[in-house]
Design a protein around this motif. Structure first.
Motif, PDB file in Angstrom:
ATOM      1  N   MET A  71      15.284 -50.414  12.308  1.00 43.78           N
ATOM      2  CA  MET A  71      15.124 -50.037  13.709  1.00 43.78           C
ATOM      3  C   MET A  71      14.756 -51.250  14.537  1.00 43.78           C
ATOM      4  O   MET A  71      14.285 -52.258  13.999  1.00 43.78           O
ATOM      5  CB  MET A  71      14.045 -48.969  13.862  1.00 43.78           C
ATOM      6  N   MET A  72      14.975 -51.143  15.840  1.00 46.55           N
ATOM      7  CA  MET A  72      14.525 -52.155  16.784  1.00 46.55           C
ATOM      8  C   MET A  72      13.210 -51.663  17.387  1.00 46.55           C
ATOM      9  O   MET A  72      13.201 -50.737  18.209  1.00 46.55           O
ATOM     10  CB  MET A  72      15.570 -52.395  17.870  1.00 46.55           C
ATOM     11  N   VAL A  73      12.113 -52.258  16.957  1.00 40.37           N
ATOM     12  CA  VAL A  73      10.793 -51.728  17.309  1.00 40.37           C
ATOM     13  C   VAL A  73      10.407 -51.990  18.761  1.00 40.37           C
ATOM     14  O   VAL A  73       9.403 -51.471  19.231  1.00 40.37           O
ATOM     15  CB  VAL A  73       9.702 -52.273  16.363  1.00 40.37           C
ATOM     16  N   ASP A 111       9.004 -61.412  14.895  1.00 37.79           N
ATOM     17  CA  ASP A 111      10.029 -61.976  15.774  1.00 37.79           C
ATOM     18  C   ASP A 111      10.469 -60.953  16.815  1.00 37.79           C
ATOM     19  O   ASP A 111      10.713 -59.779  16.500  1.00 37.79           O
ATOM     20  CB  ASP A 111      11.252 -62.409  14.963  1.00 37.79           C
ATOM     21  N   HIS A 112      10.621 -61.413  18.048  1.00 32.47           N
ATOM     22  CA  HIS A 112      11.108 -60.556  19.121  1.00 32.47           C
ATOM     23  C   HIS A 112      11.532 -61.437  20.283  1.00 32.47           C
ATOM     24  O   HIS A 112      11.173 -62.602  20.348  1.00 32.47           O
ATOM     25  CB  HIS A 112      10.012 -59.577  19.587  1.00 32.47           C
ATOM     26  N   CYS A 144      14.116 -58.178  16.789  1.00 29.20           N
ATOM     27  CA  CYS A 144      12.965 -57.469  16.223  1.00 29.20           C
ATOM     28  C   CYS A 144      13.355 -56.446  15.164  1.00 29.20           C
ATOM     29  O   CYS A 144      12.543 -55.577  14.809  1.00 29.20           O
ATOM     30  CB  CYS A 144      12.162 -56.794  17.331  1.00 29.20           C
ATOM     31  N   GLU A 145      14.563 -56.519  14.625  1.00 30.47           N
ATOM     32  CA  GLU A 145      14.999 -55.551  13.610  1.00 30.47           C
ATOM     33  C   GLU A 145      13.981 -55.462  12.473  1.00 30.47           C
ATOM     34  O   GLU A 145      13.531 -56.481  11.944  1.00 30.47           O
ATOM     35  CB  GLU A 145      16.362 -55.944  13.053  1.00 30.47           C
ATOM     36  N   THR A 146      13.631 -54.245  12.105  1.00 28.73           N
ATOM     37  CA  THR A 146      12.578 -54.006  11.129  1.00 28.73           C
ATOM     38  C   THR A 146      13.034 -52.973  10.107  1.00 28.73           C
ATOM     39  O   THR A 146      13.648 -51.959  10.464  1.00 28.73           O
ATOM     40  CB  THR A 146      11.303 -53.494  11.844  1.00 28.73           C
TER      41      THR A 146
END
Length: 314
Positions: free
Chosen positions: A298-300, A260-261, A271-273
């Protein structure tokens, strides 16, 4: 997974602002949410945008979002205003929340323009809890400021401040003295957010909570300081080599992983991962400093690695 919502009604709230009421097509309850949450609405196959939820979290059968027509926007607001109509279906994911209402002894809310939308359910929540609060709400003109009739019920705790009549918001008077028991929540255009950040620089850490609708101008970075990183996708069993000119998100997508992004600017949180191992060079505008220090997500789309290796929960 993207589900669908039915547009039940659309209401003109002010010049340039529509509220959109969304329900489940089959009348089922909607996913729960808390003040500060937003929806990712998939308006068309190519058009997805985030909108803050502005209704009542206790009402599990409808969502409400407010949409400002943006002349220089990316097409989402124009689609909502000119094409979307009651009876149509839109896809959605969420709700997501990176603007959570934290406990406090007192709250100062500051909103600029359409930034009032996430603040509305926050005010309702703290009012129900009996916690002291105030709202300073600015806009270009009185006619452009949405939801003022709802806010009128709160009396003098709300200051509606149209710029054409009263000038700029007096942030010095509001924020000039720091308070240890007070949290400041602010949403609006970037100049307002920067001004609030400047005036709360001496306040306690994490006193200020911001939500951005657009990324500010990123700091200049020396290309020579960027480096290649090995990214291990633990669940997929894939190891990626991400060059200094490629985002981690793009490398993930290029590897065939559906992640998702949306904004690709570090402001929406889509996009939080999960981070399993490695130190993150956080470059987003979503996470609080405390969350960044924790280093477990993190936000990739924009963030990178401080070292040469990251292990992600993908």
């Amino acid at each position: 997974m993207t589900s669908q919502l039915l547009v039940r009604s659309m209401t003109v709230e002010s010049e340039g602002v529509l509220s959109v009421e969304l329900v489940d097509p089959d009348g089922r309850e909607l996913p729960a949410w808390e003040p500060g949450a937003h929806l990712d609405l998939k308006l068309t196959d190519q058009l997805s945008r985030q909108y803050s939820l502005s209704g009542d979290p206790a009402d599990r059968h409808r969502y409400r979002v407010g949409v400002l027509r943006e002349v220089a926007g990316r097409g989402g607001s124009a689609y909502v205003h000119d094409v979307l109509r009651p009876g149509q279906l839109v896809g959605f994911t969420g709700p997501r929340n990176h603007f959570r209402l934290e406990p406090a002894g007192r709250y100062v809310f500051i909103a600029g323009g359409i930034g009032i939308t996430p603040i509305l359910p926050m005010i309702a929540r703290v009012e129900a809890q009996g916690v002291p609060w105030s709202l300073l709400y600015g806009g270009r003109t009185a006619a452009s400021m949405a939801f003022t009739s709802e806010l009128a019920a709160y009396g003098d705790r709300v200051t509606v401040h149209p710029q054409d009549a009263h000038g700029l918001l007096d942030l010095d008077a509001l924020l000039g003295t720091s308070r240890i028991d007070t949290l400041v929540y602010c949403c609006g255009p970037e100049p307002l957010l920067r001004a609030v950040e400047e005036r709360t620089a001496s306040w306690p850490a994490d006193a200020l909570h911001l939500e951005r609708f657009a990324a500010p101008e990123p700091p200049a970075r020396d290309p020579a300081g960027e480096h290649e990183v090995e990214v291990v996708l633990a669940e997929s069993g894939i190891t990626l080599t991400v060059g200094p000119d490629t985002s981690i998100l793009q490398a993930i997508l290029d590897a065939g992983i559906d992640h998702d992004h949306d904004c690709t600017e570090g402001i929406c949180g889509t996009c939080e991962t999960k981070v399993i191992d490695g130190e993150v060079d956080h470059r987003d505008y979503v996470l609080t400093q405390r969350e960044k220090d924790a280093g477990d997500c993190m936000m990739v789309c924009v963030s990178r690695a401080c070292g040469k290796r990251l292990v992600l929960g993908l």
